[in-house]
Design a protein around this motif. Sequence first.
Motif, PDB file in Angstrom:
ATOM      1  N   VAL A 186       0.822  -1.211   0.000  1.00 29.23           N
ATOM      2  CA  VAL A 186       0.000   0.000   0.000  1.00 29.23           C
ATOM      3  C   VAL A 186       0.855   1.260   0.000  1.00 29.23           C
ATOM      4  CG1 VAL A 186      -1.974  -1.140   1.100  1.00 29.23           C
ATOM      5  CG2 VAL A 186      -0.307   0.063   2.518  1.00 29.23           C
ATOM      6  N   ARG A 187       2.084   1.139   0.451  1.00 31.35           N
ATOM      7  CA  ARG A 187       2.976   2.306   0.438  1.00 31.35           C
ATOM      8  C   ARG A 187       3.627   2.503  -0.924  1.00 31.35           C
ATOM      9  NH1 ARG A 187       6.975   4.729   3.799  1.00 31.35           N
ATOM     10  NH2 ARG A 187       7.734   6.520   2.585  1.00 31.35           N
ATOM     11  N   PHE A 188       4.061   1.422  -1.551  1.00 35.93           N
ATOM     12  CA  PHE A 188       4.898   1.543  -2.746  1.00 35.93           C
ATOM     13  C   PHE A 188       4.300   0.935  -4.017  1.00 35.93           C
ATOM     14  CE2 PHE A 188       7.914   1.050   0.907  1.00 35.93           C
ATOM     15  CZ  PHE A 188       8.375   2.365   0.930  1.00 35.93           C
ATOM     16  N   GLY A 189       3.244   0.121  -3.898  1.00 31.90           N
ATOM     17  CA  GLY A 189       2.856  -0.683  -5.041  1.00 31.90           C
ATOM     18  C   GLY A 189       1.488  -0.443  -5.640  1.00 31.90           C
TER      19      GLY A 189
ATOM     20  N   LEU B 253     -12.535  13.009   0.398  1.00 38.87           N
ATOM     21  CA  LEU B 253     -13.899  12.747   0.868  1.00 38.87           C
ATOM     22  C   LEU B 253     -14.141  11.256   1.095  1.00 38.87           C
ATOM     23  CD1 LEU B 253     -15.929  15.267  -1.330  1.00 38.87           C
ATOM     24  CD2 LEU B 253     -15.384  15.459   1.116  1.00 38.87           C
ATOM     25  N   ILE B 254     -13.567  10.417   0.242  1.00 43.46           N
ATOM     26  CA  ILE B 254     -13.690   8.972   0.445  1.00 43.46           C
ATOM     27  C   ILE B 254     -12.983   8.566   1.732  1.00 43.46           C
ATOM     28  CG2 ILE B 254     -12.971   6.710  -0.423  1.00 43.46           C
ATOM     29  CD1 ILE B 254     -15.304   7.692  -1.980  1.00 43.46           C
ATOM     30  N   ALA B 255     -11.735   9.005   1.890  1.00 43.90           N
ATOM     31  CA  ALA B 255     -10.967   8.637   3.078  1.00 43.90           C
ATOM     32  C   ALA B 255     -11.622   9.178   4.341  1.00 43.90           C
ATOM     33  CB  ALA B 255      -9.536   9.158   2.953  1.00 43.90           C
ATOM     34  N   LEU B 256     -12.114  10.400   4.303  1.00 39.89           N
ATOM     35  CA  LEU B 256     -12.749  10.996   5.473  1.00 39.89           C
ATOM     36  C   LEU B 256     -14.014  10.237   5.848  1.00 39.89           C
ATOM     37  CD1 LEU B 256     -12.494  13.407   7.466  1.00 39.89           C
ATOM     38  CD2 LEU B 256     -14.065  14.643   5.943  1.00 39.89           C
ATOM     39  N   GLY B 257     -14.812   9.894   4.847  1.00 43.04           N
ATOM     40  CA  GLY B 257     -16.023   9.129   5.128  1.00 43.04           C
ATOM     41  C   GLY B 257     -15.722   7.785   5.752  1.00 43.04           C
ATOM     42  N   LEU B 258     -14.661   7.143   5.283  1.00 42.85           N
ATOM     43  CA  LEU B 258     -14.303   5.832   5.821  1.00 42.85           C
ATOM     44  C   LEU B 258     -13.877   5.928   7.285  1.00 42.85           C
ATOM     45  CD1 LEU B 258     -12.353   4.297   2.803  1.00 42.85           C
ATOM     46  CD2 LEU B 258     -14.613   3.613   3.646  1.00 42.85           C
ATOM     47  N   VAL B 259     -13.025   6.898   7.616  1.00 40.13           N
ATOM     48  CA  VAL B 259     -12.566   6.970   9.007  1.00 40.13           C
ATOM     49  C   VAL B 259     -13.640   7.515   9.939  1.00 40.13           C
ATOM     50  CG1 VAL B 259     -10.114   7.090   8.472  1.00 40.13           C
ATOM     51  CG2 VAL B 259     -11.433   9.208   8.632  1.00 40.13           C
TER      52      VAL B 259
ATOM     53  N   LEU C  22      -7.371   2.179  -2.566  1.00 42.20           N
ATOM     54  CA  LEU C  22      -7.580   3.340  -1.701  1.00 42.20           C
ATOM     55  C   LEU C  22      -8.139   2.897  -0.345  1.00 42.20           C
ATOM     56  CD1 LEU C  22      -9.326   6.652  -2.851  1.00 42.20           C
ATOM     57  CD2 LEU C  22      -9.509   5.786  -0.536  1.00 42.20           C
ATOM     58  N   VAL C  23      -9.123   2.012  -0.388  1.00 38.90           N
ATOM     59  CA  VAL C  23      -9.685   1.481   0.858  1.00 38.90           C
ATOM     60  C   VAL C  23      -8.606   0.742   1.648  1.00 38.90           C
ATOM     61  CG1 VAL C  23     -11.369  -0.123   1.844  1.00 38.90           C
ATOM     62  CG2 VAL C  23     -12.026   1.342  -0.075  1.00 38.90           C
ATOM     63  N   GLY C  24      -7.763  -0.001   0.934  1.00 37.01           N
ATOM     64  CA  GLY C  24      -6.684  -0.728   1.594  1.00 37.01           C
ATOM     65  C   GLY C  24      -5.698   0.194   2.287  1.00 37.01           C
ATOM     66  N   ILE C  25      -5.353   1.307   1.654  1.00 34.09           N
ATOM     67  CA  ILE C  25      -4.449   2.281   2.275  1.00 34.09           C
ATOM     68  C   ILE C  25      -5.070   2.839   3.551  1.00 34.09           C
ATOM     69  CG2 ILE C  25      -3.325   4.526   1.986  1.00 34.09           C
ATOM     70  CD1 ILE C  25      -3.223   3.895  -1.054  1.00 34.09           C
ATOM     71  N   ALA C  26      -6.346   3.226   3.470  1.00 38.32           N
ATOM     72  CA  ALA C  26      -7.022   3.767   4.647  1.00 38.32           C
ATOM     73  C   ALA C  26      -7.081   2.740   5.774  1.00 38.32           C
ATOM     74  CB  ALA C  26      -8.429   4.235   4.276  1.00 38.32           C
ATOM     75  N   GLY C  27      -7.354   1.493   5.422  1.00 27.53           N
ATOM     76  CA  GLY C  27      -7.443   0.454   6.443  1.00 27.53           C
ATOM     77  C   GLY C  27      -6.099   0.137   7.070  1.00 27.53           C
ATOM     78  N   TYR C  28      -5.068   0.022   6.238  1.00 30.10           N
ATOM     79  CA  TYR C  28      -3.744  -0.304   6.766  1.00 30.10           C
ATOM     80  C   TYR C  28      -3.236   0.804   7.684  1.00 30.10           C
ATOM     81  CZ  TYR C  28       1.274  -1.009   7.066  1.00 30.10           C
ATOM     82  OH  TYR C  28       2.562  -1.160   7.543  1.00 30.10           O
ATOM     83  N   TYR C  29      -3.392   2.049   7.272  1.00 32.02           N
ATOM     84  CA  TYR C  29      -2.870   3.142   8.093  1.00 32.02           C
ATOM     85  C   TYR C  29      -3.742   3.433   9.306  1.00 32.02           C
ATOM     86  CZ  TYR C  29       1.150   3.768   5.204  1.00 32.02           C
ATOM     87  OH  TYR C  29       2.352   3.549   4.570  1.00 32.02           O
ATOM     88  N   THR C  30      -4.975   2.950   9.299  1.00 33.98           N
ATOM     89  CA  THR C  30      -5.748   2.951  10.539  1.00 33.98           C
ATOM     90  C   THR C  30      -5.155   1.951  11.521  1.00 33.98           C
ATOM     91  OG1 THR C  30      -7.801   3.715   9.508  1.00 33.98           O
ATOM     92  CG2 THR C  30      -8.027   2.455  11.536  1.00 33.98           C
TER      93      THR C  30
ATOM     94  N   PHE D 111     -11.849   6.559 -10.756  1.00 32.23           N
ATOM     95  CA  PHE D 111     -10.600   5.843 -10.508  1.00 32.23           C
ATOM     96  C   PHE D 111     -10.597   4.402 -10.998  1.00 32.23           C
ATOM     97  CE2 PHE D 111     -10.748   8.982  -6.924  1.00 32.23           C
ATOM     98  CZ  PHE D 111      -9.717   9.783  -7.387  1.00 32.23           C
ATOM     99  N   GLY D 112     -11.780   3.799 -11.129  1.00 32.82           N
ATOM    100  CA  GLY D 112     -11.857   2.414 -11.520  1.00 32.82           C
ATOM    101  C   GLY D 112     -11.804   1.480 -10.324  1.00 32.82           C
ATOM    102  N   GLU D 113     -12.089   0.213 -10.581  1.00 32.58           N
ATOM    103  CA  GLU D 113     -12.224  -0.772  -9.509  1.00 32.58           C
ATOM    104  C   GLU D 113     -10.918  -0.987  -8.748  1.00 32.58           C
ATOM    105  OE1 GLU D 113     -13.630  -4.273 -11.418  1.00 32.58           O
ATOM    106  OE2 GLU D 113     -15.654  -3.476 -11.801  1.00 32.58           O
ATOM    107  N   THR D 114      -9.845  -1.206  -9.480  1.00 32.90           N
ATOM    108  CA  THR D 114      -8.573  -1.531  -8.830  1.00 32.90           C
ATOM    109  C   THR D 114      -8.115  -0.423  -7.895  1.00 32.90           C
ATOM    110  OG1 THR D 114      -7.870  -2.920 -10.680  1.00 32.90           O
ATOM    111  CG2 THR D 114      -6.142  -2.080  -9.228  1.00 32.90           C
ATOM    112  N   THR D 115      -8.117   0.791  -8.377  1.00 35.13           N
ATOM    113  CA  THR D 115      -7.625   1.920  -7.583  1.00 35.13           C
ATOM    114  C   THR D 115      -8.508   2.180  -6.379  1.00 35.13           C
ATOM    115  OG1 THR D 115      -6.598   2.910  -9.533  1.00 35.13           O
ATOM    116  CG2 THR D 115      -7.021   4.367  -7.662  1.00 35.13           C
ATOM    117  N   LEU D 116      -9.813   2.036  -6.531  1.00 33.54           N
ATOM    118  CA  LEU D 116     -10.696   2.280  -5.398  1.00 33.54           C
ATOM    119  C   LEU D 116     -10.506   1.214  -4.320  1.00 33.54           C
ATOM    120  CD1 LEU D 116     -12.800   4.110  -4.176  1.00 33.54           C
ATOM    121  CD2 LEU D 116     -14.584   2.802  -5.350  1.00 33.54           C
ATOM    122  N   VAL D 117     -10.322  -0.036  -4.732  1.00 34.53           N
ATOM    123  CA  VAL D 117     -10.019  -1.092  -3.761  1.00 34.53           C
ATOM    124  C   VAL D 117      -8.730  -0.759  -3.012  1.00 34.53           C
ATOM    125  CG1 VAL D 117      -9.295  -3.506  -3.523  1.00 34.53           C
ATOM    126  CG2 VAL D 117     -11.283  -2.934  -4.929  1.00 34.53           C
TER     127      VAL D 117
END
Length: 201
Positions: free
Chosen positions: A61-64, A127-133, A158-166, A150-156
């Motif tokens: 999620v950081r580099f890939g 707005l996506i990240a804020l809504g999730l947290v 994005l959720v992964g980044i928010a979840g991991y950094y939570t 963004f498409g399916e891959t990028t949105l998935v």
Amino acid sequence: MIMSEQRTRLAELPLSQMTETQRTIADRILASGRSGLDGPFRIWLRSPEFADRASHLGAFVRFGTTLPSRLSELVILTVAAHWKAQFEWHAHAPIAIKAGLDSAVIQAIQLQAMPTFHNEDEKLVYLIALGLVQHGMVEDELADRALATFGETTLVELVGIAGYYTLVAFTLNLFRVEIPGNGPTPFPTSPLAEGRRTTGA
């Protein structure tokens, strides 16, 4: 900003005191492109298998991901500000600036104010990240717009980044991971100290 007064809940874990398993995983984490074992890693290494698995996800999620660094760092800062994760913000605000995120946007997020965005992709990601947290969810219109943009891959991802950094934020906050050198902290209080509601703005 104020000076950090809290001390970490766990003692330092130098490489020389690690078990063979811990050292193997620590070496693997360092080989993944990270400059050190700061932040959550020395905490996670108390459970070596957890550290190993979490670090693999973290490296991705950081580099890939397919998000440019400017947008992924925006997600990370939004998470860090919501949870007032001092070390997380300390580590990633400079990275966000180098990635091209406007300093005024970063300052507004730190103050938990609505930033003024000049790029629509940044506003949508924020707005996506804020809504999730805040709520663990976003409105259908916003989710559909993000999917179309963004498409399916990028949105998935994005959720992964928010979840991991939570997960990172929870680790840092519970174990009181200090900013190196006992330096100034970006947030004046912890979520617990100010009685913050998890649904607060």
